[in-house]
Design a protein around this motif. Structure first.
Motif, PDB file in Angstrom:
ATOM      1  N   PRO A 270       0.905  -1.235  -0.121  1.00 60.64           N
ATOM      2  CA  PRO A 270      -0.050  -0.146  -0.113  1.00 60.64           C
ATOM      3  C   PRO A 270       0.878   1.203   0.021  1.00 60.64           C
ATOM      4  O   PRO A 270       0.485   2.511  -0.636  1.00 60.64           O
ATOM      5  N   GLU A 271       1.962   1.097   0.752  1.00 68.05           N
ATOM      6  CA  GLU A 271       2.758   2.444   0.735  1.00 68.05           C
ATOM      7  C   GLU A 271       3.603   2.812  -0.595  1.00 68.05           C
ATOM      8  O   GLU A 271       3.317   3.820  -1.033  1.00 68.05           O
ATOM      9  N   GLN A 273       2.236   1.865  -3.487  1.00 67.46           N
ATOM     10  CA  GLN A 273       0.950   2.148  -4.186  1.00 67.46           C
ATOM     11  C   GLN A 273       0.641   3.855  -4.004  1.00 67.46           C
ATOM     12  O   GLN A 273       0.203   4.462  -5.125  1.00 67.46           O
ATOM     13  N   TYR A 274       0.796   4.059  -2.887  1.00 71.59           N
ATOM     14  CA  TYR A 274       0.555   5.592  -2.719  1.00 71.59           C
ATOM     15  C   TYR A 274       1.737   6.405  -3.193  1.00 71.59           C
ATOM     16  O   TYR A 274       1.564   7.722  -3.625  1.00 71.59           O
ATOM     17  N   THR A 300      -4.401   1.870   0.285  1.00 76.37           N
ATOM     18  CA  THR A 300      -4.337   2.924  -0.667  1.00 76.37           C
ATOM     19  C   THR A 300      -5.492   2.885  -1.444  1.00 76.37           C
ATOM     20  O   THR A 300      -6.014   1.971  -2.313  1.00 76.37           O
ATOM     21  N   LYS A 308      -5.367  10.356  -4.373  1.00 79.62           N
ATOM     22  CA  LYS A 308      -4.990   9.183  -3.582  1.00 79.62           C
ATOM     23  C   LYS A 308      -5.002   9.611  -2.173  1.00 79.62           C
ATOM     24  O   LYS A 308      -4.659  10.640  -1.818  1.00 79.62           O
ATOM     25  N   PHE A 310      -3.741   7.530   1.737  1.00 79.66           N
ATOM     26  CA  PHE A 310      -3.150   6.384   2.343  1.00 79.66           C
ATOM     27  C   PHE A 310      -3.974   6.258   3.770  1.00 79.66           C
ATOM     28  O   PHE A 310      -4.033   7.198   4.800  1.00 79.66           O
TER      29      PHE A 310
END
Length: 641
Positions: A270-271, A273-274, A300, A308, A310
């Motif tokens: 997820p990190e 992706q963000y 995200t 976007k 998080f």
């Protein structure tokens, strides 16, 4: 008795029913259009959509129990849309086919949506809608400040919000919603309110998952190999989304991430992706269904404006919502979706809003609040439906009890979102295929054959009735015609009011009901013959035969109605339509028995024709009587009787 009264009541019922048919709610168009019943899929054709279940993480197909549960939820959603007689069937081990009559594909497109709702605190958010993040997951109206609400995205023009409800709101079903707001944690805090991105409709994926259905999901190693070691190394070092306009070299290094599809994006953390700006919201929306449903992980996601975010772990889930209903807020003059939390859910919701309001954790959410247009004093909580942030309110107080999601809702879109939440999340994720048009050719041919058979049967019943009962056959014929006219009017009215749909199975139910009606005639007329055979005059035999036959007629029809109710409750699809039609026609037959058949027989009993064996149809049981015979005293046997 006074037969005119019963006939007057029947006439009133007839007039009221057809006034509703011609001038009631939903009646429009020509006379032909107003008299048109709602026909089923097998008669007029319709729309069919196939939903294919995604494979589980271990590559196995979903269990039969999960598919049955998903089928039941889809049926509830279809019925909640007012689509009756829908067909929802399981094909094979992975497909569910939904079919409805008419051109209603737009009503089916969201039936298979997962509708997983999560409430997550916003930890980070992009300060602006970057070029890479344009392509929002679905077209949606923009939002803007309203009252004391804080905008959740620049350029907004109307800010919907998630609030605790202190004022009752009108419910379309006639009820009212209400609730109490908990006092805020700070005496100087403003009234609990929040802002959000507009909720216009359930998002629909715009990017595809792997090209081959059922293919193994890409791994992180697969993605690293595809983008190359240089791009992967550059992305791994990022802790915040960089400004690519100021670093063209980095922009070139990260460019390969823009070529990834949804399944490949899902393999990233997820990190990452963000932090990688070249990963767009379109790519994030293309992740497989259920990609961010796990409440125990940070994720995200994008809002409807292409921003976007998080997000923290989910501390309030859709299962914490007790009921969700569309309501019209008269104070705000708009449709809202009202949420009532369960007992445990109320405490979770209060804890989450308290955490966001008081910033109890040092997680940087206040920085995200500034990026979202807030004052940075309080954090935002994202309302996530499936893979999209539909609301991102700045929490300005502690909220408990009933809350609302507001936005540019219509009555239809508010109902759609509320039903998806109300009827639960699907246990399996589905991919919808193309909508197909089902031809009514076969059903039309069967309808013509069925109606022809019904007409032949009706003619045979009429011929037999006139041959065997003569004048009494007229009563049978008129009763059947009247029952048919009333049944047709009820069918048209119920089709508009409740969505009742006429199918081939329903027509079969109506035809079977003709036999039930004919049976009640036989019971009554044969009882009448018995009374006359025992020495009673025709005039006195009519009311006595009615009293004795009435019990049998009521018992027989009651059993038929009970059987239809049980069949309707335990069956599905076409069988349910058969049961509904049979029950409706039997109820109308009972009404005709009491309001037409008995009073018309009483009137016939006072005519000279009724006393003639050749005309009345009573035959041998009615001896030829002269006027003197009619006025003569009755036999001792008759007196004893």
């Amino acid at each position: 008795m006074h037969p005119g009264r019963q006939l007057a009541v029947l006439g009133l019922v007839f007039v009221v029913l057809y006034l509703l048919v011609f001038f009631g709610a939903g009646a429009k168009g020509s006379v032909h259009d107003r008299l048109q019943p709602k026909l089923g899929l097998d008669l007029v054709g319709g729309t069919q959509v196939t939903y294919q279940a995604s494979l589980l993480a271990n590559g196995q197909v979903p269990s039969r129990q999960s598919m049955e549960q998903a089928k039941e939820i889809m049926e509830s959603r279809v019925n909640a849309l007012g689509v009756s007689e829908a067909e929802v069937v399981i094909e094979g081990d992975r497909n569910i086919v939904v079919s409805v009559a008419g051109k209603e594909a737009d009503q089916l497109k969201d039936i298979g949506q997962a509708a997983q709702m999560r409430f997550r605190k916003v930890l980070k958010a992009t300060n602006d809608v970057s070029a890479a993040a344009l392509n929002p997951p679905s077209a949606a109206p923009s939002a803007a400040p309203s009252g004391s609400a804080k905008p959740s995205a620049p350029g907004n023009s109307k800010a919907p919000k998630v609030t605790g409800t202190g004022q009752p709101t009108a419910n379309p079903s006639g009820g009212q919603g209400g609730g109490e707001q908990a006092p805020s944690a700070s005496p100087s805090a403003p009234a609990p309110t929040a802002t959000a991105a507009t909720v216009a409709a359930t998002p629909v994926p715009t990017a595809s998952s792997p090209a081959t259905v059922g293919a193994p999901a890409p791994t992180r190693a697969d993605v690293e190999k595809k983008v190359g070691p240089q791009a992967w190394a550059a992305a791994s070092k990022l802790t915040e989304p960089p400004d690519l306009s100021a670093n063209p070299r980095l922009a070139k290094q990260l460019a390969p991430f823009a070529t990834l599809d949804g399944a490949e994006i899902n393999a990233l953390t997820p990190e990452m992706q963000y932090n990688v700006p070249t990963i767009s919201c379109k790519q994030l929306q293309g992740r497989p269904n259920g990609a961010i449903d796990d409440p125990a992980i940070k994720v995200t996601a994008c809002d409807l404006n292409g921003r976007k975010m998080f997000l923290d772990v989910a501390k309030v889930l859709g299962t914490d919502i007790d009921t969700a209903s569309p309501q019209y807020d008269q104070q705000q003059g708009q449709w809202v979706v009202s949420l009532d939390f369960t007992t445990a859910g109320q405490q979770k919701w209060a804890d989450l809003t308290r955490e966001a309001f008081n910033k109890t954790a040092n997680d940087g959410c206040e920085t995200a609040a500034q990026g979202l247009g807030g004052d940075g004093q309080h954090c935002h909580v994202a309302v996530v439906l499936d893979k999209t942030v539909i609301s991102a309110p700045e929490i300005q107080g502690v909220l408990t009890g009933q809350s609302q999601i507001t936005g540019d809702f219509t009555a239809k879109s508010a109902r759609q979102l509320a039903d998806q939440i109300q009827y639960g999340a699907l246990p399996v994720t589905f991919t919808a295929g193309e909508a197909m048009t089902v031809s009514p050719t076969l059903g039309t041919a069967q309808l013509k054959a069925g109606l022809l058979a019904a007409a032949i049967g009706m003619a045979l019943v009429a011929i037999y009735a006139f041959f065997y009962y003569r004048l009494l056959g007229t009563v049978i014929f008129l009763s059947l015609i009247l029952s048919g006219v009333l049944t047709y009017g009820a069918l048209v009215f119920l089709g508009r009011a409740t969505g009742f749909t006429l199918t081939l199975a329903g027509i079969a139910g109506f035809i079977v009901s003709l036999g039930v009606a004919a049976d009640s005639f036989v019971i009554y007329f044969e009882r009448l013959k018995d009374e006359i055979h025992e020495g009673r005059s025709p005039r006195s035999a009519v009311p006595r035969a009615w009293v004795r036959a009435r019990r049998t007629i009521i018992s027989a029809n009651t059993i038929t109605i009970m059987a239809a109710v049980v069949l309707y409750v335990v069956s599905i699809g076409a069988v349910k339509g058969f049961a509904a039609a049979l029950g409706l026609a039997t109820i109308i037959d009972l009404m005709v028995v009491f309001l037409f058949r008995h009073p018309i027989m009483t009137m016939f009993a006072n005519t000279k024709a009724f006393l003639s064996p050749r005309v009345s149809g009573l035959g041998r049981v009615l001896p030829a009587r002269t006027k003197s015979d009619e006025s003569a005293p009755r036999t001792s046997r008759a007196k004893e009787a």
